[in-house]
Design an enzyme around this catalytic site. Structure first.
Site, PDB file in Angstrom:
ATOM      1  N   ARG A 570      17.590  23.690 -42.460  1.00  0.00           N
ATOM      2  CA  ARG A 570      18.100  22.840 -41.399  1.00  0.00           C
ATOM      3  C   ARG A 570      17.410  21.469 -41.421  1.00  0.00           C
ATOM      4  O   ARG A 570      16.224  21.369 -41.702  1.00  0.00           O
ATOM      5  CB  ARG A 570      17.835  23.474 -40.025  1.00  0.00           C
ATOM      6  N   VAL A 571      18.184  20.458 -41.083  1.00  0.00           N
ATOM      7  CA  VAL A 571      17.599  19.128 -40.988  1.00  0.00           C
ATOM      8  C   VAL A 571      17.560  18.662 -39.531  1.00  0.00           C
ATOM      9  O   VAL A 571      17.187  17.550 -39.233  1.00  0.00           O
ATOM     10  CB  VAL A 571      18.372  18.093 -41.852  1.00  0.00           C
ATOM     11  N   ASP A 572      17.971  19.559 -38.612  1.00  0.00           N
ATOM     12  CA  ASP A 572      17.916  19.201 -37.190  1.00  0.00           C
ATOM     13  C   ASP A 572      16.794  19.997 -36.517  1.00  0.00           C
ATOM     14  O   ASP A 572      15.982  20.618 -37.186  1.00  0.00           O
ATOM     15  CB  ASP A 572      19.276  19.456 -36.512  1.00  0.00           C
ATOM     16  N   ASP A 573      16.767  20.000 -35.191  1.00  0.00           N
ATOM     17  CA  ASP A 573      15.683  20.695 -34.497  1.00  0.00           C
ATOM     18  C   ASP A 573      16.003  22.167 -34.267  1.00  0.00           C
ATOM     19  O   ASP A 573      15.833  22.706 -33.179  1.00  0.00           O
ATOM     20  CB  ASP A 573      15.386  19.999 -33.165  1.00  0.00           C
ATOM     21  N   VAL A 574      16.514  22.784 -35.310  1.00  0.00           N
ATOM     22  CA  VAL A 574      16.819  24.208 -35.239  1.00  0.00           C
ATOM     23  C   VAL A 574      15.954  24.877 -36.287  1.00  0.00           C
ATOM     24  O   VAL A 574      15.785  24.354 -37.380  1.00  0.00           O
ATOM     25  CB  VAL A 574      18.321  24.442 -35.547  1.00  0.00           C
TER      26      VAL A 574
END
Ligand code: PRX
Length: 702
Positions: A570-574
């Site tokens: 993941r590249v997001d805050d997940v």
């Protein structure tokens, strides 16, 4: 443009041209080793496969991209529709700059997914075939249902639901462990056009209540308790608490249907609310075993499934009927090279998307025999999976890398306990000869786990389908077709039919050839989710605004010189813990709900078995001192608000958090501290208070 993309995307890997190399690495003749980066399906496997060569894949793929309407209608025509879809097979707008995001497939077509999964297979003469083998927590607990028996059970429940007033479009929340009643409940809802929302039975009362308040179900279906491994979990107590909480938030549920799971808990000790609670066994079997189907439009909702995003509030991913049906059935068939004689086992829980698409719908739509396992994969010991494989002669085994890694580790431990020299005895004491295809899902599979899975579990005989996809995508997006391509350990290989993945840079420009960047999809596919329940704006903002014109997956990806795709996370805050998606914001909000926590920042950190672990930096309110007790109580807050699976692996005391002058937490620095990469902290001069970093490092081992 599309065609050019297809042509350029997939080329035969460079090693494939060399015949000697090819022969050497044919499955069964050589183990997948560090040196062999290409692993070929055996000639025997390819010969019998649905798609048996790269050329055949490319031909089908090209057709699916050149003329998606024709490609997918031909497949959809194999299913039962009481009315065919309209002239326009699909319509899509994935470009926010051109108006609202809209995806529709087979609109105007009238069908029912339960009918297609059960009645259609029975009419084709498979009523006596086993649909579900159920294996309980204990070794001596099992059961089975043929397609005809399953239909009868589904109809009884469907009739009951209708009787209590559940109508087309109404939501029903299902909070059940892996009993046969879980797929039965899903199918019963689908039969009457109700929208099921399964909540994984590991979520806490708070999480369950949050979901109930969002979708306002007519009924909740649960059971009194479940035994998992040596533990008993009292599910009805959790539901009771969730319903009290929901009522406080203005949503009361009139009916709670309870299955009495006798092996875990007797009804006599189950707490009861008269007027609301109903025993499944006392009621449902009294209803007729046939139930007329509620025919629905292809675009009518089938289910809601909540998943984590980068903010605290879970997202209700909405899937509709027709496209999802065609897509899960087709992806299941091709990615596992399904044959009617297969016995298929997916270890996922129906509380997650994998259990929706590849325990319930995909396999049953193909008339497959499916195993539903209630227990824990390491109970009574780490050989349980292979015991089940031998017991039912499982041919297709689909699981998550985290399970592979934990069994790989336990395999070694067996030697310490038993004194055997065979350190793989948990696996090799079982035959596993029935296996022919293996599958992996949920997170990137590291090459060493891939090789262990391939060499040890599959005896270097079974191709591995490393399926990349998401709750949002409904079904496989990038996956090997086991008979077609040589595999590379750790790569999900190539897109499924009809899917155009692209890799873009930060500006949203597509990058060609060998590259790394953000993974997006350029077109719609039948299984795509249509909206976030009650929040179309969030749907557009999260998935379509970051890179206009594309569906943004939230994943990083690289493409190698041969066109193979390598998902990088993941590249997001997940974060992805044991294949479960957890939003860092959700864990942070649970931590700060604790009266002694002033602030929290959560990052993912590499974890040997879970893939990623949860690492929480916690600042306490003034005057409170650090203690082990407090760590436990903070962890409890997360278990209570989310569920045990989201409990932090590490709590790191933080006198302050590294913030920019504008107050933004610099997670990049926290990730480096968490993974002890202290020489890679980078520039800390932009921090409001750079001394925070030294303080944090000093507290690393407290
Ligand atoms: O990061 C990717 C990872 O899991 C995410 C989707 O999570 P969820 O919606 O919970 O669905 C899990 C089961 C499909 C993706 O964004 N992921 C899933 N499968 C893979 C994967 N990462 C790498 N390789 C995979 N095969």
């Amino acid at each position: 443009d599309h065609l050019r993309h297809v042509e350029s995307m997939a080329t035969l890997p460079s090693g494939a041209g060399k015949i000697s190399h090819l022969n050497a690495v044919i499955l069964g003749e050589a183990l997948a080793s560090e040196e062999n980066d290409l692993v070929f399906p055996s000639e025997d496997f390819s010969r019998q496969a649905l798609v048996s060569s790269p050329a055949q894949y490319l031909e089908l793929y090209r057709k699916s991209i050149e003329d998606p309407a024709r490609f997918w209608s031909a497949i959809a025509s194999e299913f039962y529709w009481i009315q065919k879809w309209g002239e326009q097979v699909y319509s899509e707008n994935l470009d926010v700059t051109k108006g609202d995001i809209k995806i529709e497939w087979f609109k105007g077509g009238i069908t029912n997914i339960c009918y297609n999964a059960l009645d259609r297979n029975i009419e084709a003469g498979n009523g006596g075939k086993v649909a579900i083998y159920w294996e309980g927590n204990e070794l001596d607990q099992d059961g089975s249902l043929t397609y005809s028996e399953l239909l009868e059970k589904v109809c009884q429940l469907a009739n009951y639901l209708k009787d209590i007033g559940v109508r087309k479009g109404d939501a029903v929340v299902i909070y059940l462990p892996m009993l046969m009643e879980l797929p039965i409940a899903m199918l019963a809802c689908a039969r009457i056009g109700a929208v099921h929302s399964v909540v994984f039975a590991g979520f806490s009362a708070d999480s369950l209540s949050q979901r109930i308040v969002d979708c306002k179900p007519k009924a909740v279906i649960t059971c009194n308790a479940v035994r998992r491994g040596s533990k008993v979990i009292y599910l009805k107590d959790i539901v009771d608490a969730a319903l009290v909480e929901s009522a406080k938030n203005g949503v009361s549920v009139d009916v709670c249907l309870n299955y009495e799971n006798k092996s875990a808990m007797k009804r006599e000790t189950t707490k009861w609310t008269e007027g609301r609670d109903v025993w499944w066994q006392d009621t449902v079997p009294k209803y007729p075993t046939t139930c007329a189907v509620e025919w629905v439009d292809a675009e009518d909702p089938l289910f809601l499934l909540y998943t984590s995003g980068s903010t605290g509030k879970p997202k209700g991913v909405l899937h509709t009927t027709g496209g999802y049906m065609i897509y899960t059935a087709t992806t299941f068939k091709y990615a596992f090279d399904y044959k009617p004689s297969d016995i298929y086992w997916c270890t996922a829980d129906c509380g997650w998307i994998t259990g929706h698409s590849y325990v319930t719908y995909g396999p049953l739509l193909n008339g497959a025999t499916v195993i539903v396992f209630e227990g824990a994969p390491n109970y009574p010991d780490a050989g349980r999976c292979w015991d089940i494989v031998d017991k039912y002669k499982v041919t297709i085994f689909y699981t998550a890398p985290t399970l592979v890694r934990s069994l790989m580790r336990d395999g070694d431990e067996a030697s310490n306990f038993s004194g055997f020299t065979c350190n793989l005895c948990y696996v090799t004491r079982y035959s596993r000869k029935s296996l022919r295809v293996l599958g992996s899902v949920g997170e990137p599979i590291n090459p060493s786990a891939w090789r262990w899975f391939f060499n040890v579990v599959g005896d270097a005989r079974c191709p591995i389908s490393d399926t990349w996809w998401q709750t949002e995508t409904g079904g496989f997006m990038i996956t090997p077709l086991p008979g077609a391509w040589p595999q590379k350990p750790g790569s999900a290989t190539f897109p499924f039919f009809g899917v155009l993945p692209v890799i873009v840079d930060e500006k949203g420009t597509e990058i060609e050839g060998e590259c790394s960047g953000y993974l997006c999809v350029k077109n719609s596919w039948p299984g795509a989710f249509r909206t976030l329940y009650g929040d179309h704006e969030r749907y557009e903002t999260t998935y379509f605004k970051p890179f206009p014109g594309y569906y943004f997956t939230g994943d990083g990806c690289s493409r190698d010189k041969d066109g193979y795709h390598w998902l990088t996370g993941r590249v997001d805050d997940v974060i992805n813990v044991s294949g479960h998606r957890i939003g860092t914001a959700e864990v942070e909000s649970a931590l700060v709900s604790h009266p002694q926590c002033a602030e929290a920042a959560v990052v993912g950190v590499e974890h040997e078995v879970k893939g990623q672990g949860i690492y929480a930096f916690v600042t306490l309110v003034d005057g409170v001192s650090y203690s082990e007790e407090l760590k436990k109580s903070l962890t409890l807050a997360v278990r209570k608000q989310i569920g045990a699976f989201a409990a932090p692996d590490k709590i790191h005391w933080a006198p302050g958090l590294p913030k920019t002058r504008s107050g933004k937490i610099m997670r990049r620095i926290l990730r480096k501290i968490a993974s002890r990469q202290l020489d890679e902290l980078g520039d800390t001069s932009t921090l409001a208070d750079p001394s925070v970093v030294d303080q944090l490092i000093a507290l690393s081992d407290c």
